[in-house]
Design an enzyme around this catalytic site. Structure first.
Site, PDB file in Angstrom:
ATOM      1  N   MET A 158      48.086  39.062   5.914  1.00 58.41           N
ATOM      2  CA  MET A 158      46.700  38.576   5.984  1.00 58.41           C
ATOM      3  C   MET A 158      46.441  37.549   4.871  1.00 58.41           C
ATOM      4  O   MET A 158      45.283  37.259   4.550  1.00 58.41           O
ATOM      5  CB  MET A 158      45.718  39.739   5.875  1.00 58.41           C
ATOM      6  CG  MET A 158      45.867  40.719   7.043  1.00 58.41           C
ATOM      7  SD  MET A 158      44.349  41.586   7.449  1.00 58.41           S
ATOM      8  CE  MET A 158      44.024  42.444   5.923  1.00 58.41           C
ATOM      9  N   ALA A 203      46.473  35.543   1.050  1.00 62.43           N
ATOM     10  CA  ALA A 203      46.262  35.828  -0.375  1.00 62.43           C
ATOM     11  C   ALA A 203      47.558  36.436  -0.906  1.00 62.43           C
ATOM     12  O   ALA A 203      47.594  37.535  -1.461  1.00 62.43           O
ATOM     13  CB  ALA A 203      45.067  36.747  -0.602  1.00 62.43           C
ATOM     14  N   LEU A 204      48.634  35.699  -0.716  1.00 60.67           N
ATOM     15  CA  LEU A 204      49.978  36.249  -0.881  1.00 60.67           C
ATOM     16  C   LEU A 204      50.333  36.523  -2.328  1.00 60.67           C
ATOM     17  O   LEU A 204      49.911  35.818  -3.247  1.00 60.67           O
ATOM     18  CB  LEU A 204      50.991  35.270  -0.272  1.00 60.67           C
ATOM     19  CG  LEU A 204      50.778  35.005   1.220  1.00 60.67           C
ATOM     20  CD1 LEU A 204      51.821  34.010   1.727  1.00 60.67           C
ATOM     21  CD2 LEU A 204      50.820  36.288   2.039  1.00 60.67           C
ATOM     22  N   HIS A 208      54.332  40.491  -0.707  1.00 61.24           N
ATOM     23  CA  HIS A 208      54.592  39.768   0.540  1.00 61.24           C
ATOM     24  C   HIS A 208      55.912  38.987   0.445  1.00 61.24           C
ATOM     25  O   HIS A 208      56.696  38.947   1.383  1.00 61.24           O
ATOM     26  CB  HIS A 208      53.466  38.756   0.820  1.00 61.24           C
ATOM     27  CG  HIS A 208      52.107  39.348   0.982  1.00 61.24           C
ATOM     28  ND1 HIS A 208      51.099  39.188   0.059  1.00 61.24           N
ATOM     29  CD2 HIS A 208      51.570  40.117   1.970  1.00 61.24           C
ATOM     30  CE1 HIS A 208      50.007  39.805   0.481  1.00 61.24           C
ATOM     31  NE2 HIS A 208      50.262  40.382   1.626  1.00 61.24           N
ATOM     32  N   GLY A 227      55.569  46.565   4.437  1.00 62.27           N
ATOM     33  CA  GLY A 227      55.668  47.192   3.118  1.00 62.27           C
ATOM     34  C   GLY A 227      55.352  48.679   3.186  1.00 62.27           C
ATOM     35  O   GLY A 227      54.454  49.095   3.920  1.00 62.27           O
ATOM     36  N   GLN A 228      56.082  49.442   2.392  1.00 62.18           N
ATOM     37  CA  GLN A 228      55.821  50.894   2.333  1.00 62.18           C
ATOM     38  C   GLN A 228      54.438  51.189   1.765  1.00 62.18           C
ATOM     39  O   GLN A 228      53.875  52.257   1.995  1.00 62.18           O
ATOM     40  CB  GLN A 228      56.890  51.600   1.485  1.00 62.18           C
ATOM     41  CG  GLN A 228      56.795  53.126   1.620  1.00 62.18           C
ATOM     42  CD  GLN A 228      57.528  53.887   0.564  1.00 62.18           C
ATOM     43  OE1 GLN A 228      58.715  53.645   0.343  1.00 62.18           O
ATOM     44  NE2 GLN A 228      56.832  54.804  -0.116  1.00 62.18           N
ATOM     45  N   GLN A 232      50.437  52.502   8.215  1.00 57.50           N
ATOM     46  CA  GLN A 232      50.591  51.343   9.106  1.00 57.50           C
ATOM     47  C   GLN A 232      52.016  51.292   9.664  1.00 57.50           C
ATOM     48  O   GLN A 232      52.223  51.072  10.854  1.00 57.50           O
ATOM     49  CB  GLN A 232      50.274  50.073   8.316  1.00 57.50           C
ATOM     50  CG  GLN A 232      50.595  48.791   9.036  1.00 57.50           C
ATOM     51  CD  GLN A 232      49.975  47.597   8.332  1.00 57.50           C
ATOM     52  OE1 GLN A 232      48.799  47.309   8.477  1.00 57.50           O
ATOM     53  NE2 GLN A 232      50.778  46.901   7.542  1.00 57.50           N
ATOM     54  N   ARG A 245      43.714  42.880  -2.551  1.00 60.16           N
ATOM     55  CA  ARG A 245      42.402  43.404  -2.977  1.00 60.16           C
ATOM     56  C   ARG A 245      42.314  43.628  -4.491  1.00 60.16           C
ATOM     57  O   ARG A 245      41.210  43.811  -5.013  1.00 60.16           O
ATOM     58  CB  ARG A 245      42.071  44.701  -2.234  1.00 60.16           C
ATOM     59  CG  ARG A 245      41.740  44.482  -0.766  1.00 60.16           C
ATOM     60  CD  ARG A 245      41.070  45.704  -0.146  1.00 60.16           C
ATOM     61  NE  ARG A 245      40.529  45.396   1.164  1.00 60.16           N
ATOM     62  CZ  ARG A 245      41.138  45.635   2.330  1.00 60.16           C
ATOM     63  NH1 ARG A 245      42.333  46.202   2.339  1.00 60.16           N
ATOM     64  NH2 ARG A 245      40.564  45.316   3.473  1.00 60.16           N
TER      65      ARG A 245
HETATM   66  P1  AMP Z   1      48.572  42.473   4.017  1.00 60.48           P
HETATM   67  O1  AMP Z   1      48.543  40.997   3.809  1.00 60.48           O
HETATM   68  O2  AMP Z   1      47.914  43.249   2.928  1.00 60.48           O
HETATM   69  O3  AMP Z   1      48.162  42.884   5.401  1.00 60.48           O
HETATM   70  O4  AMP Z   1      50.106  42.885   3.903  1.00 60.48           O
HETATM   71  C1  AMP Z   1      51.092  42.270   4.702  1.00 60.48           C
HETATM   72  C2  AMP Z   1      52.388  43.034   4.543  1.00 60.48           C
HETATM   73  O5  AMP Z   1      52.781  43.023   3.181  1.00 60.48           O
HETATM   74  C3  AMP Z   1      52.245  44.512   4.953  1.00 60.48           C
HETATM   75  O6  AMP Z   1      53.418  44.926   5.630  1.00 60.48           O
HETATM   76  C4  AMP Z   1      52.102  45.192   3.631  1.00 60.48           C
HETATM   77  O7  AMP Z   1      52.533  46.544   3.642  1.00 60.48           O
HETATM   78  C5  AMP Z   1      53.013  44.352   2.752  1.00 60.48           C
HETATM   79  N1  AMP Z   1      52.657  44.534   1.356  1.00 60.48           N
HETATM   80  C6  AMP Z   1      51.415  44.454   0.801  1.00 60.48           C
HETATM   81  N2  AMP Z   1      51.468  44.759  -0.508  1.00 60.48           N
HETATM   82  C7  AMP Z   1      52.764  45.046  -0.782  1.00 60.48           C
HETATM   83  C8  AMP Z   1      53.462  45.445  -1.956  1.00 60.48           C
HETATM   84  N3  AMP Z   1      52.833  45.616  -3.116  1.00 60.48           N
HETATM   85  N4  AMP Z   1      54.795  45.649  -1.870  1.00 60.48           N
HETATM   86  C9  AMP Z   1      55.463  45.482  -0.696  1.00 60.48           C
HETATM   87  N5  AMP Z   1      54.858  45.114   0.456  1.00 60.48           N
HETATM   88  C10 AMP Z   1      53.531  44.894   0.411  1.00 60.48           C
END
Ligand code: AMP
Length: 286
Positions: A30, A32-33, A37, A147-148, A153, A187
């Site tokens: 989503m 805001a990498l 990510h 990501g774990q 999810q 966040r």
């Molecule tokens: P998001 O942009 O928050 O929807 O996350 C996109 C992907 O990145 C999802 O599969 C998340 O689980 C993964 N992700 C988010 N934060 C982390 C993190 N700190 N470590 C590893 N993967 C992450």
């Protein structure tokens, strides 16, 4: 790096790559990498010929009371990070092309979507499963990287892939953390400096609980109590959605530990909702 905004163009491009025998690895985000990510991108690049990342803030996974409009967006920064990270194609659709007028089809993964975060975010996983299924059809990956940190999810997506016979490997990558253990998250940008310090309590609590499990304590009620006490010792925490010990397959709360466990926390600091978890492989660790 090619940037594609139209689903049909992305799909035609993917079809062309597949015809030429190129395997696609996919990283949905989503935006805001951050380094979390980018760790998924690195893994995808190592295991596939072509890496596609998507940036799409999916409106249907946010409850009307949630932060969809305020969700951090950084299109330029994201583009630069993915370019530097070696992504081949960035798919960045807008909402109206993903959800045209009269969109009527949703995917529901029952039971596991209602537990943990699902109990507090009623249609969240329906929105996640639907967008991920759409992205899988548009991008046609061989492998997709998650990501774990968002453990539930990954459980929902794995279940969907199994139940609907999608021929895609779901690869779950370790949680990337800040120096004090806080899981990286888009966040985290909402936290002021004092809240940011307070947020480290989540990983401290998970680490402490993990040590309890490894030391042989099997009473999950006791571990949960210690976790809640640890969290509540931090006055910046405004609410605990859940904190405890869960079965990693069913997401139920066992009364005693008999196999591997998921230790998971969701809480609010001010208005910011943060989640984290650790898995303890009981056989290996005890
Ligand atoms: P998001 O942009 O928050 O929807 O996350 C996109 C992907 O990145 C999802 O599969 C998340 O689980 C993964 N992700 C988010 N934060 C982390 C993190 N700190 N470590 C590893 N993967 C992450």
């Amino acid at each position: 790096m090619e940037i594609i905004r139209i689903p049909k163009i992305m799909q035609d491009t993917a079809n062309g790559l597949i015809l030429r025998g190129k395997s696609i690895g996919f990283v949905p985000t989503m935006g805001a990498l951050h380094e979390g990510h980018l760790s998924l991108v690195r893994r995808a690049r190592a295991e596939n010929v072509i890496t596609v990342a998507s940036v799409f803030v999916n409106p249907i996974q946010f409850d009307p009371s949630e932060d969809f409009l305020e969700y951090p967006r950084d299109v330029e920064g994201d583009r630069e990070k993915l370019l530097q990270g070696g992504v081949d194609i960035l798919f960045m659709p807008d909402s109206s092309s993903m959800y045209p007028e009269n969109f009527l089809t949703y995917i529901e993964v029952e039971k596991i979507s209602d537990k943990l975060c699902g109990a507090f975010r009623p249609d969240h996983f329906r929105g996640v499963a639907t967008v991920v299924a759409k992205l899988f059809h548009i991008i046609r990956p061989v492998r997709a990287y998650f990501g774990q940190k968002d453990f539930q999810q990954t459980a929902v997506i794995k279940h969907m892939v199994r139940d609907l016979d999608m021929d895609i490997d779901i690869v779950v990558c370790p949680t990337m953390r800040e120096r004090d253990g806080l899981a990286m998250s888009s966040r985290n940008a909402y936290l002021d400096p004092l809240q940011r310090v307070a947020a480290a309590v989540i990983y401290r609590c998970l680490s402490e609980a993990s040590e309890m499990v490894k030391s042989g304590i099997i009473n999950t009620g006791h571990i949960k109590e210690v976790m809640r006490e640890r969290i509540l010792s931090q006055p910046a925490v405004s609410a605990i959605d859940y904190a405890g010990v869960y079965d990693p397959d069913t997401l139920d709360e066992p009364s005693e530990i008999t196999g591997d466990v998921l230790l998971a926390v969701a809480l609010k600091i001010g208005g910011t909702r943060l989640i984290d978890n650790v898995l303890v492989n009981v056989k290996k660790e005890r």
